[in-house]
Motif scaffolding. Structure first.
Motif, PDB file in Angstrom:
ATOM      1  N   THR A 142       0.844  -1.208   0.000  1.00 11.22           N
ATOM      2  CA  THR A 142       0.000   0.000   0.000  1.00 11.22           C
ATOM      3  C   THR A 142       0.868   1.243   0.000  1.00 11.22           C
ATOM      4  O   THR A 142       0.602   2.208   0.680  1.00 11.22           O
ATOM      5  N   ASP A 143       1.908   1.191  -0.793  1.00  7.77           N
ATOM      6  CA  ASP A 143       2.916   2.242  -0.776  1.00  7.77           C
ATOM      7  C   ASP A 143       2.330   3.624  -1.029  1.00  7.77           C
ATOM      8  O   ASP A 143       2.523   4.551  -0.262  1.00  7.77           O
ATOM      9  N   GLN A 144       1.569   3.754  -2.113  1.00  6.41           N
ATOM     10  CA  GLN A 144       1.076   5.086  -2.478  1.00  6.41           C
ATOM     11  C   GLN A 144       0.020   5.578  -1.498  1.00  6.41           C
ATOM     12  O   GLN A 144       0.069   6.718  -1.041  1.00  6.41           O
ATOM     13  N   ALA A 145      -0.914   4.701  -1.151  1.00  2.00           N
ATOM     14  CA  ALA A 145      -1.976   5.130  -0.238  1.00  2.00           C
ATOM     15  C   ALA A 145      -1.415   5.491   1.130  1.00  2.00           C
ATOM     16  O   ALA A 145      -1.807   6.486   1.732  1.00  2.00           O
ATOM     17  N   ASN A 146      -0.454   4.712   1.619  1.00  5.67           N
ATOM     18  CA  ASN A 146       0.095   4.973   2.936  1.00  5.67           C
ATOM     19  C   ASN A 146       1.015   6.177   2.964  1.00  5.67           C
ATOM     20  O   ASN A 146       1.356   6.671   4.034  1.00  5.67           O
ATOM     21  N   ALA A 147       1.461   6.610   1.786  1.00  9.60           N
ATOM     22  CA  ALA A 147       2.248   7.849   1.750  1.00  9.60           C
ATOM     23  C   ALA A 147       1.356   9.042   2.016  1.00  9.60           C
ATOM     24  O   ALA A 147       1.814  10.161   2.098  1.00  9.60           O
ATOM     25  N   GLY A 148       0.069   8.794   2.198  1.00  8.76           N
ATOM     26  CA  GLY A 148      -0.842   9.887   2.490  1.00  8.76           C
ATOM     27  C   GLY A 148      -1.245  10.641   1.260  1.00  8.76           C
ATOM     28  O   GLY A 148      -1.647  11.785   1.327  1.00  8.76           O
ATOM     29  N   SER A 149      -1.128  10.034   0.082  1.00  9.60           N
ATOM     30  CA  SER A 149      -1.390  10.767  -1.149  1.00  9.60           C
ATOM     31  C   SER A 149      -2.876  10.796  -1.471  1.00  9.60           C
ATOM     32  O   SER A 149      -3.530  11.798  -1.334  1.00  9.60           O
ATOM     33  N   ILE A 150      -3.421   9.660  -1.876  1.00 10.87           N
ATOM     34  CA  ILE A 150      -4.806   9.636  -2.301  1.00 10.87           C
ATOM     35  C   ILE A 150      -5.423   8.313  -1.874  1.00 10.87           C
ATOM     36  O   ILE A 150      -4.817   7.266  -2.005  1.00 10.87           O
ATOM     37  N   GLY A 151      -6.629   8.370  -1.374  1.00  3.48           N
ATOM     38  CA  GLY A 151      -7.324   7.157  -0.982  1.00  3.48           C
ATOM     39  C   GLY A 151      -8.776   7.220  -1.392  1.00  3.48           C
ATOM     40  O   GLY A 151      -9.279   8.259  -1.787  1.00  3.48           O
ATOM     41  N   ASP A 152      -9.451   6.073  -1.299  1.00  4.71           N
ATOM     42  CA  ASP A 152     -10.858   6.027  -1.660  1.00  4.71           C
ATOM     43  C   ASP A 152     -11.757   6.481  -0.519  1.00  4.71           C
ATOM     44  O   ASP A 152     -12.931   6.754  -0.719  1.00  4.71           O
ATOM     45  N   ALA A 153     -11.219   6.540   0.708  1.00  2.00           N
ATOM     46  CA  ALA A 153     -12.033   6.937   1.851  1.00  2.00           C
ATOM     47  C   ALA A 153     -12.383   8.414   1.752  1.00  2.00           C
ATOM     48  O   ALA A 153     -11.664   9.200   1.130  1.00  2.00           O
ATOM     49  N   PRO A 154     -13.491   8.826   2.364  1.00  2.00           N
ATOM     50  CA  PRO A 154     -13.832  10.259   2.374  1.00  2.00           C
ATOM     51  C   PRO A 154     -12.791  11.043   3.151  1.00  2.00           C
ATOM     52  O   PRO A 154     -12.128  10.500   4.048  1.00  2.00           O
ATOM     53  N   PRO A 155     -12.590  12.307   2.827  1.00  2.00           N
ATOM     54  CA  PRO A 155     -11.570  13.102   3.518  1.00  2.00           C
ATOM     55  C   PRO A 155     -11.922  13.297   4.984  1.00  2.00           C
ATOM     56  O   PRO A 155     -13.097  13.439   5.335  1.00  2.00           O
ATOM     57  N   ASP A 156     -10.914  13.301   5.821  1.00  2.00           N
ATOM     58  CA  ASP A 156     -11.098  13.562   7.246  1.00  2.00           C
ATOM     59  C   ASP A 156     -10.970  15.074   7.454  1.00  2.00           C
ATOM     60  O   ASP A 156      -9.887  15.585   7.743  1.00  2.00           O
ATOM     61  N   LEU A 157     -12.075  15.776   7.287  1.00  2.00           N
ATOM     62  CA  LEU A 157     -12.037  17.239   7.346  1.00  2.00           C
ATOM     63  C   LEU A 157     -11.696  17.774   8.730  1.00  2.00           C
ATOM     64  O   LEU A 157     -10.959  18.768   8.843  1.00  2.00           O
ATOM     65  N   PRO A 158     -12.182  17.169   9.833  1.00  2.00           N
ATOM     66  CA  PRO A 158     -11.733  17.647  11.147  1.00  2.00           C
ATOM     67  C   PRO A 158     -10.221  17.517  11.325  1.00  2.00           C
ATOM     68  O   PRO A 158      -9.581  18.402  11.892  1.00  2.00           O
ATOM     69  N   ALA A 159      -9.648  16.412  10.827  1.00  2.00           N
ATOM     70  CA  ALA A 159      -8.198  16.235  10.934  1.00  2.00           C
ATOM     71  C   ALA A 159      -7.461  17.270  10.089  1.00  2.00           C
ATOM     72  O   ALA A 159      -6.429  17.815  10.515  1.00  2.00           O
ATOM     73  N   GLN A 160      -7.968  17.547   8.894  1.00  2.00           N
ATOM     74  CA  GLN A 160      -7.339  18.564   8.056  1.00  2.00           C
ATOM     75  C   GLN A 160      -7.383  19.925   8.740  1.00  2.00           C
ATOM     76  O   GLN A 160      -6.423  20.700   8.684  1.00  2.00           O
ATOM     77  N   ALA A 161      -8.494  20.222   9.403  1.00  2.00           N
ATOM     78  CA  ALA A 161      -8.603  21.479  10.141  1.00  2.00           C
ATOM     79  C   ALA A 161      -7.569  21.535  11.258  1.00  2.00           C
ATOM     80  O   ALA A 161      -6.947  22.587  11.496  1.00  2.00           O
ATOM     81  N   ARG A 162      -7.350  20.419  11.941  1.00  2.00           N
ATOM     82  CA  ARG A 162      -6.371  20.398  13.037  1.00  2.00           C
ATOM     83  C   ARG A 162      -4.951  20.633  12.529  1.00  2.00           C
ATOM     84  O   ARG A 162      -4.131  21.233  13.234  1.00  2.00           O
ATOM     85  N   GLU A 163      -4.656  20.174  11.320  1.00  2.00           N
ATOM     86  CA  GLU A 163      -3.330  20.430  10.763  1.00  2.00           C
ATOM     87  C   GLU A 163      -3.108  21.926  10.552  1.00  2.00           C
ATOM     88  O   GLU A 163      -2.024  22.454  10.816  1.00  2.00           O
ATOM     89  N   LEU A 164      -4.119  22.614  10.049  1.00  2.00           N
ATOM     90  CA  LEU A 164      -4.002  24.072   9.898  1.00  2.00           C
ATOM     91  C   LEU A 164      -3.829  24.738  11.254  1.00  2.00           C
ATOM     92  O   LEU A 164      -3.063  25.711  11.394  1.00  2.00           O
ATOM     93  N   MET A 165      -4.520  24.225  12.270  1.00  2.00           N
ATOM     94  CA  MET A 165      -4.408  24.784  13.618  1.00  2.00           C
ATOM     95  C   MET A 165      -2.996  24.579  14.171  1.00  2.00           C
ATOM     96  O   MET A 165      -2.422  25.486  14.793  1.00  2.00           O
ATOM     97  N   ALA A 166      -2.416  23.395  13.945  1.00  2.00           N
ATOM     98  CA  ALA A 166      -1.037  23.144  14.394  1.00  2.00           C
ATOM     99  C   ALA A 166      -0.045  24.016  13.622  1.00  2.00           C
ATOM    100  O   ALA A 166       0.950  24.487  14.189  1.00  2.00           O
ATOM    101  N   ASP A 167      -0.321  24.252  12.341  1.00  2.00           N
ATOM    102  CA  ASP A 167       0.527  25.159  11.558  1.00  2.00           C
ATOM    103  C   ASP A 167       0.505  26.568  12.146  1.00  2.00           C
ATOM    104  O   ASP A 167       1.543  27.233  12.234  1.00  2.00           O
ATOM    105  N   GLY A 168      -0.697  27.031  12.522  1.00  2.00           N
ATOM    106  CA  GLY A 168      -0.812  28.361  13.109  1.00  2.00           C
ATOM    107  C   GLY A 168      -0.016  28.476  14.401  1.00  2.00           C
ATOM    108  O   GLY A 168       0.666  29.478  14.650  1.00  2.00           O
ATOM    109  N   GLU A 169      -0.104  27.440  15.236  1.00  3.93           N
ATOM    110  CA  GLU A 169       0.666  27.424  16.490  1.00  3.93           C
ATOM    111  C   GLU A 169       2.152  27.470  16.193  1.00  3.93           C
ATOM    112  O   GLU A 169       2.921  28.163  16.875  1.00  3.93           O
TER     113      GLU A 169
END
Length: 435
Positions: free
Chosen positions: A228-255
């Motif tokens: 699962t090389d490509q999927a596990n690299a965090g590139s693209i998957g069939d699952a729906p996007p984890d929007l709360p997690a994406q929001a938390r990444e922006l929050m950590a960037d701001g910090e």
């Protein structure tokens, strides 16, 4: 909190990497002393851990620890016990080595861009920069020995002297100092991004019923497996996007932006050359993640938002903070001058870092066109960028309401960060309503 204004990506076409350039990057590894890289990194990271424990965790009866393990380029944070005030950070040596290699190459590539192309000369023909006090036409800003981290300065000056003695070396003392400053700033930003997850206690938001798993380390990229090389690299998957997690990444960037600027200030180096190199360092970090993404701003099935969006939001907060500082300290005569200062630094840095990445790894079918990452930051892709940000806003708002209650650093600027996003959104709404 669903929003379909930004399409989900169904294309597996990644931005194109040049196989020959990648082979050259592999050759670079033969000339990198991993022990030296780790030694230099420890100088920076051990100081950051000490600061974090003194100012945060020791006061709460906890302790932050850090490890530099072998493995694929990655970083993350987890908990070795059931105590949330005893986080354990990991920054893999491979990621630190990649940062080191970028820092080594950046002054060299920038010098070639200045000497062999008209790119920077054309940039300085823009009327707004005529007579601008901070404009510099050399590849890198002028640095003094004191601009380098105190404990790294001795290493830096020895290396600088060696280059000055070698008649065949194209580097001078200033180039070497820029290398050390960028290596430090990229490491500091990485550390504070991971610390951002901790001080905002994001583990509470991952799973409401059992929010602390002592066995799990939340890495920037999951561990890879051959199947699962490509999927596990965090590139693209069939699952729906984890929007709360994406929001938390922006929050950590701001910090991270807030803490990195405070770090530069506390070390007595808050000046234009360091701020410019911070823009460059942040840009290099986000573009490092871009190779795992498609050449568009569609939302993909993953937990990190597109790095171009992350850079857009982070640079906006960085610019806002610098403007406030310049005006408050009267280092510029008025607010207009502060705007011009951050515009010059950010645009110039975006230009150089975008061309740097393209020179290093990107396959270019049309050498005269913009590299793919730079295109995503242009007006052509502005609607997609804004829609992406608007899609994440409800998740940012909801999670910030909770983070505000338990943030481990009382004197944080996350409310200012959120207010900046709200202000931008309000301006967009008002602009779209105008006839």
């Amino acid at each position: 909190m669903s929003d379909n204004s930004v399409p989900l990506s169904t294309s597996l076409e990644m931005n194109k990497l040049d196989d020959l350039k990648l082979l050259r990057l592999q050759e670079e590894l033969k000339y990198v002393n991993a022990e030296l890289v780790e030694q230099l990194a420890r100088v920076v990271l051990d100081g950051l851990v000490k600061w974090s424990n003194t100012h945060i965790f020791s006061k709460l009866g906890g302790e932050l620890t850090i490890e530099i393990p072998l493995g694929p380029p990655n970083a993350g944070v987890g908990y070795k016990s059931l105590e949330p005030l005893r986080p354990h950070m990991v920054i893999y040596l491979a990621m630190i080595t990649d940062i080191y290699r970028d820092a080594l190459a950046f002054p060299v590539v920038c010098r070639r861009l200045v000497d062999e192309t008209e790119t920077l000369e054309a940039f300085h023909q823009i009327p707004a920069w005529q007579g601008f006090p901070f404009a510099f036409k050399t590849a890198m800003p002028t640095l003094q020995a004191g601009h380098v981290h105190g404990d790294l300065s001795a290493f830096c000056e020895v290396m600088a002297e060696q280059h000055e003695r070698q008649t065949e070396s194209i580097l001078d003392t200033n180039d070497v100092r820029c290398r050390f400053v960028m290596f430090e700033l990229m490491l500091v930003w990485t550390f504070f991004h991971e610390l951002g997850h901790v001080v905002q206690q994001h583990y509470r938001l991952r799973n409401k019923t059992d929010y602390l798993d002592a066995a799990e380390t939340f890495l920037e990229f999951p561990e890879e497996t051959p199947s699962t090389d490509q999927a596990n690299a965090g590139s693209i998957g069939d699952a729906p996007p984890d929007l709360p997690a994406q929001a938390r990444e922006l929050m950590a960037d701001g910090e991270s932006i807030d803490l990195t600027l405070k770090y530069i200030h506390v070390t007595g180096r808050l000046c234009f050359p360091l701020l410019y190199l911070l823009y460059c360092s942040v840009g290099c970090m986000f573009q490092r993640f871009y190779q795992n993404y498609t050449e568009n701003l569609n939302i993909v099935g993953r937990w990190h938002p597109h790095p171009a969006l992350r850079e857009e939001v982070s640079e906006a907060f960085l610019s806002d903070t610098i403007r406030d500082h310049l005006v408050a300290t009267k280092k510029v005569p008025n607010d207009e001058a502060s705007v011009m200062t951050v515009l010059y630094a950010s645009i110039r840095a975006n230009l150089l870092t975008g061309l740097f990445r393209a020179h290093r790894i990107e396959q270019r079918d049309d050498g005269d066109g913009l590299p793919s990452y730079m295109r995503l930051l242009t007006e052509e892709h502005r609607p997609g960028m804004l829609s992406y940000q608007d899609t994440l806003m409800p998740y940012i708002e909801a999670q910030m309401d909770e983070v505000r209650q338990w943030h481990l650093l009382p004197e944080n600027r996350m409310d200012d960060w959120l207010e900046m996003l709200r202000r931008q959104q309000s301006q967009r709404i008002q602009s779209s309503a105008e006839p």
